[in-house]
Write a protein that holds these residues in place. Structure first.
Motif, mmCIF file in Angstrom:
data_model
loop_
_atom_site.group_PDB
_atom_site.id
_atom_site.type_symbol
_atom_site.label_atom_id
_atom_site.label_comp_id
_atom_site.label_asym_id
_atom_site.label_seq_id
_atom_site.Cartn_x
_atom_site.Cartn_y
_atom_site.Cartn_z
ATOM 1 N N THR A 28 0.922 -1.345 -0.172
ATOM 2 C CA THR A 28 0.168 -0.561 0.234
ATOM 3 C C THR A 28 0.843 1.151 -0.368
ATOM 4 N N ARG A 31 -0.234 4.318 -1.718
ATOM 5 C CA ARG A 31 -1.878 5.423 -1.265
ATOM 6 C C ARG A 31 -1.180 6.490 -0.293
ATOM 7 N N TYR A 32 0.505 6.164 0.747
ATOM 8 C CA TYR A 32 0.224 6.867 1.723
ATOM 9 C C TYR A 32 1.293 7.704 1.326
ATOM 10 N N THR A 33 1.167 9.210 2.271
ATOM 11 C CA THR A 33 1.696 10.165 2.184
ATOM 12 C C THR A 33 2.980 10.179 3.245
ATOM 13 N N SER A 53 0.450 11.364 -2.162
ATOM 14 C CA SER A 53 0.407 9.901 -2.689
ATOM 15 C C SER A 53 0.136 9.848 -4.307
ATOM 16 N N ALA A 100 5.198 7.259 7.523
ATOM 17 C CA ALA A 100 4.586 7.349 6.565
ATOM 18 C C ALA A 100 3.255 7.172 7.188
ATOM 19 N N ASP A 101 2.508 7.256 6.446
ATOM 20 C CA ASP A 101 0.518 7.118 6.413
ATOM 21 C C ASP A 101 0.209 8.415 7.131
#
Length: 120
Positions: A28, A31-33, A53, A100-101
């Motif tokens: 994934t 999909r993450y910032t 992302s 992450a995220d």
């Protein structure tokens, strides 16, 4: 769960350059910032840069202290985020953490950190 492993830290003279890398596990990643933070001795951890992302435009954000000197980028095929640091200053000395995220500059996952030391 995301695991982050940083590399590329070291000792450099003021005015020099370093490139940090952060390899992420998991499918994934794209999909993450993703972001970078740093913590100098005796100081709180602070935001350095982030990159959204590609699904959200891939836009970047920087702390004022590094704008124009640092560049964050990502290679989604390699699950890797980079921080190119140019014109380094002694005040950039810190442990640099991949993250992450991020949501509002607050991450859900952290790497272990890599030391960057800039000598004057």
């Amino acid at each position: 769960q995301v695991q982050l492993v940083e590399s590329g830290g070291g000792l450099v003279q003021a005015g020099g350059s370093l490139r940090l890398s952060c390899a992420a596990s998991g499918r994934t990643f794209s999909r993450y910032t993703m972001g970078w933070f740093r913590q100098a001795p005796g100081k709180e951890r602070e935001f350095v840069a982030s990159i959204r992302s590609p699904w959200n435009g891939g836009t970047t954000d920087y702390a004022d202290s590094v704008k124009g000197r640092f560049t964050i980028s990502r290679d989604n095929a390699k699950n890797t985020v980079y921080l190119q640091m140019n014109r380094l200053k002694p005040e950039d000395t810190a442990v640099y953490y991949c993250a992450a995220d991020l949501v509002n500059r607050r991450p859900n996952y952290w790497g272990q950190g890599t030391q960057v030391t800039v000598s004057s």
